[in-house]
Design a protein around this motif. Structure first.
Motif, PDB file in Angstrom:
ATOM      1  N   GLN A   7       3.696 -35.601  19.499  1.00 15.21           N
ATOM      2  CA  GLN A   7       3.788 -35.312  18.060  1.00 15.21           C
ATOM      3  C   GLN A   7       3.869 -36.636  17.308  1.00 15.21           C
ATOM      4  O   GLN A   7       4.853 -37.358  17.424  1.00 15.21           O
ATOM      5  CB  GLN A   7       5.033 -34.464  17.766  1.00 15.21           C
ATOM      6  N   PRO A   8       2.840 -36.987  16.526  1.00 18.20           N
ATOM      7  CA  PRO A   8       2.857 -38.272  15.814  1.00 18.20           C
ATOM      8  C   PRO A   8       3.955 -38.316  14.747  1.00 18.20           C
ATOM      9  O   PRO A   8       4.257 -37.315  14.099  1.00 18.20           O
ATOM     10  CB  PRO A   8       1.487 -38.343  15.143  1.00 18.20           C
ATOM     11  N   SER A  12       0.084 -37.866   8.612  1.00 20.70           N
ATOM     12  CA  SER A  12      -1.333 -37.647   8.325  1.00 20.70           C
ATOM     13  C   SER A  12      -2.164 -37.614   9.607  1.00 20.70           C
ATOM     14  O   SER A  12      -3.379 -37.780   9.568  1.00 20.70           O
ATOM     15  CB  SER A  12      -1.857 -38.738   7.380  1.00 20.70           C
ATOM     16  N   ALA A  13      -1.506 -37.383  10.732  1.00 21.45           N
ATOM     17  CA  ALA A  13      -2.208 -37.343  12.021  1.00 21.45           C
ATOM     18  C   ALA A  13      -1.852 -36.063  12.760  1.00 21.45           C
ATOM     19  O   ALA A  13      -0.830 -35.439  12.491  1.00 21.45           O
ATOM     20  CB  ALA A  13      -1.822 -38.559  12.863  1.00 21.45           C
ATOM     21  N   ASN A  14      -2.728 -35.682  13.673  1.00 21.06           N
ATOM     22  CA  ASN A  14      -2.497 -34.500  14.506  1.00 21.06           C
ATOM     23  C   ASN A  14      -2.024 -34.927  15.889  1.00 21.06           C
ATOM     24  O   ASN A  14      -2.454 -35.949  16.419  1.00 21.06           O
ATOM     25  CB  ASN A  14      -3.789 -33.690  14.651  1.00 21.06           C
ATOM     26  N   GLY A  15      -1.191 -34.091  16.466  1.00 16.92           N
ATOM     27  CA  GLY A  15      -0.721 -34.328  17.824  1.00 16.92           C
ATOM     28  C   GLY A  15      -1.682 -33.747  18.841  1.00 16.92           C
ATOM     29  O   GLY A  15      -2.718 -33.180  18.501  1.00 16.92           O
ATOM     30  N   PHE A  16      -1.317 -33.855  20.112  1.00 16.15           N
ATOM     31  CA  PHE A  16      -2.160 -33.335  21.177  1.00 16.15           C
ATOM     32  C   PHE A  16      -1.299 -32.981  22.385  1.00 16.15           C
ATOM     33  O   PHE A  16      -0.201 -33.495  22.571  1.00 16.15           O
ATOM     34  CB  PHE A  16      -3.243 -34.350  21.570  1.00 16.15           C
ATOM     35  N   TYR A  17      -1.842 -32.086  23.203  1.00 14.36           N
ATOM     36  CA  TYR A  17      -1.194 -31.668  24.440  1.00 14.36           C
ATOM     37  C   TYR A  17      -1.772 -32.483  25.595  1.00 14.36           C
ATOM     38  O   TYR A  17      -2.940 -32.876  25.561  1.00 14.36           O
ATOM     39  CB  TYR A  17      -1.439 -30.178  24.704  1.00 14.36           C
ATOM     40  N   PHE A  18      -0.945 -32.708  26.619  1.00 16.77           N
ATOM     41  CA  PHE A  18      -1.427 -33.438  27.787  1.00 16.77           C
ATOM     42  C   PHE A  18      -0.585 -33.068  29.005  1.00 16.77           C
ATOM     43  O   PHE A  18       0.543 -32.596  28.876  1.00 16.77           O
ATOM     44  CB  PHE A  18      -1.401 -34.955  27.547  1.00 16.77           C
ATOM     45  N   GLY A  19      -1.161 -33.283  30.183  1.00 14.18           N
ATOM     46  CA  GLY A  19      -0.481 -32.930  31.419  1.00 14.18           C
ATOM     47  C   GLY A  19      -0.420 -34.058  32.432  1.00 14.18           C
ATOM     48  O   GLY A  19      -0.027 -33.848  33.568  1.00 14.18           O
ATOM     49  N   ASN A  33      -5.447 -41.090  12.391  1.00 10.74           N
ATOM     50  CA  ASN A  33      -4.879 -40.312  11.286  1.00 10.74           C
ATOM     51  C   ASN A  33      -5.977 -39.985  10.275  1.00 10.74           C
ATOM     52  O   ASN A  33      -7.158 -40.311  10.486  1.00 10.74           O
ATOM     53  CB  ASN A  33      -3.689 -41.038  10.652  1.00 10.74           C
ATOM     54  N   ASP A  34      -5.607 -39.344   9.179  1.00 11.91           N
ATOM     55  CA  ASP A  34      -6.600 -38.924   8.169  1.00 11.91           C
ATOM     56  C   ASP A  34      -7.328 -40.092   7.523  1.00 11.91           C
ATOM     57  O   ASP A  34      -8.364 -39.910   6.893  1.00 11.91           O
ATOM     58  CB  ASP A  34      -5.914 -38.092   7.077  1.00 11.91           C
ATOM     59  N   TYR A  35      -6.800 -41.294   7.664  1.00  8.26           N
ATOM     60  CA  TYR A  35      -7.407 -42.472   7.047  1.00  8.26           C
ATOM     61  C   TYR A  35      -8.206 -43.307   8.045  1.00  8.26           C
ATOM     62  O   TYR A  35      -8.692 -44.389   7.716  1.00  8.26           O
ATOM     63  CB  TYR A  35      -6.321 -43.337   6.392  1.00  8.26           C
ATOM     64  N   GLY A  36      -8.338 -42.815   9.267  1.00  8.55           N
ATOM     65  CA  GLY A  36      -9.101 -43.503  10.300  1.00  8.55           C
ATOM     66  C   GLY A  36      -8.330 -44.558  11.068  1.00  8.55           C
ATOM     67  O   GLY A  36      -8.900 -45.261  11.910  1.00  8.55           O
TER      68      GLY A  36
END
Length: 168
Positions: A7-8, A12-19, A33-36
């Motif tokens: 979880q960032p 303005s950024a999205n998180g991700f799942y990982f294993g 993030n949304d601004y690159g």
């Protein structure tokens, strides 16, 4: 294998799942993030997996810096090793180095019983108090022994199982 979420802290950024550590590194390297701009800091959250791996993650204090050794421990340690670590670090206050930790680093005795009285009965049956003649067995006060044991032993729960332990 545990499923974690990054979880960032950047809203303005999205998180991700990982294993795995490799999957985390790949997704973190490409996350923007949304601004690159690259996202650098994440809160690591336990999402799915065995109950004991969840307790291990909590005791481990998973974060960006120690998820690699956490994954190694969750894959290679058996449930007893995980329980020793969870109790030692989570309950007894031991510290650890994530890069070189082993469950044998901790002096913790674990008993799979539900109560101090059950532990007292186990110790009596195992002969801890010597050979007790049958005609005296009824006079042993298990509650008193259980009370005495509670001075050195502690009850806890790991992965939904009640345990009693003694940490040196």
């Amino acid at each position: 294998m545990p499923q974690l979420h990054a979880q960032p802290y950047d809203i303005s950024a999205n998180g991700f799942y990982f294993g795995s550590l490799e999957e985390y590194a790949d997704k973190a390297r490409n996350n923007r993030n949304d601004y690159g701009d690259p996202v650098e800091e994440y809160e690591i959250q336990f999402i799915d997996g065995d109950h004991i791996d969840c307790d291990l993650a909590k005791a481990w204090g998973i974060n960006q810096a120690n998820i690699g050794p956490y994954f190694e421990a969750s894959e290679s340690w058996d449930d007893h090793d995980k329980s020793v670590f969870i109790i030692a670090v989570g309950d007894a206050g031991y510290s650890f180095d994530p890069d070189s930790v082993s469950s044998s680093d901790f002096d913790v005795d674990i008993y799979h019983v539900d109560s101090m009285k059950e532990l007292a009965e186990q110790f009596v049956n195992e002969g801890l108090f010597g050979d007790i003649p049958d005609h005296l067995a009824n006079y042993i006060d298990m509650d008193a022994i259980a009370y005495d044991l509670s001075m050195d032993y502690t009850e806890t729960e790991v992965a939904g199982e009640r345990l009693i332990y003694r940490a040196a």
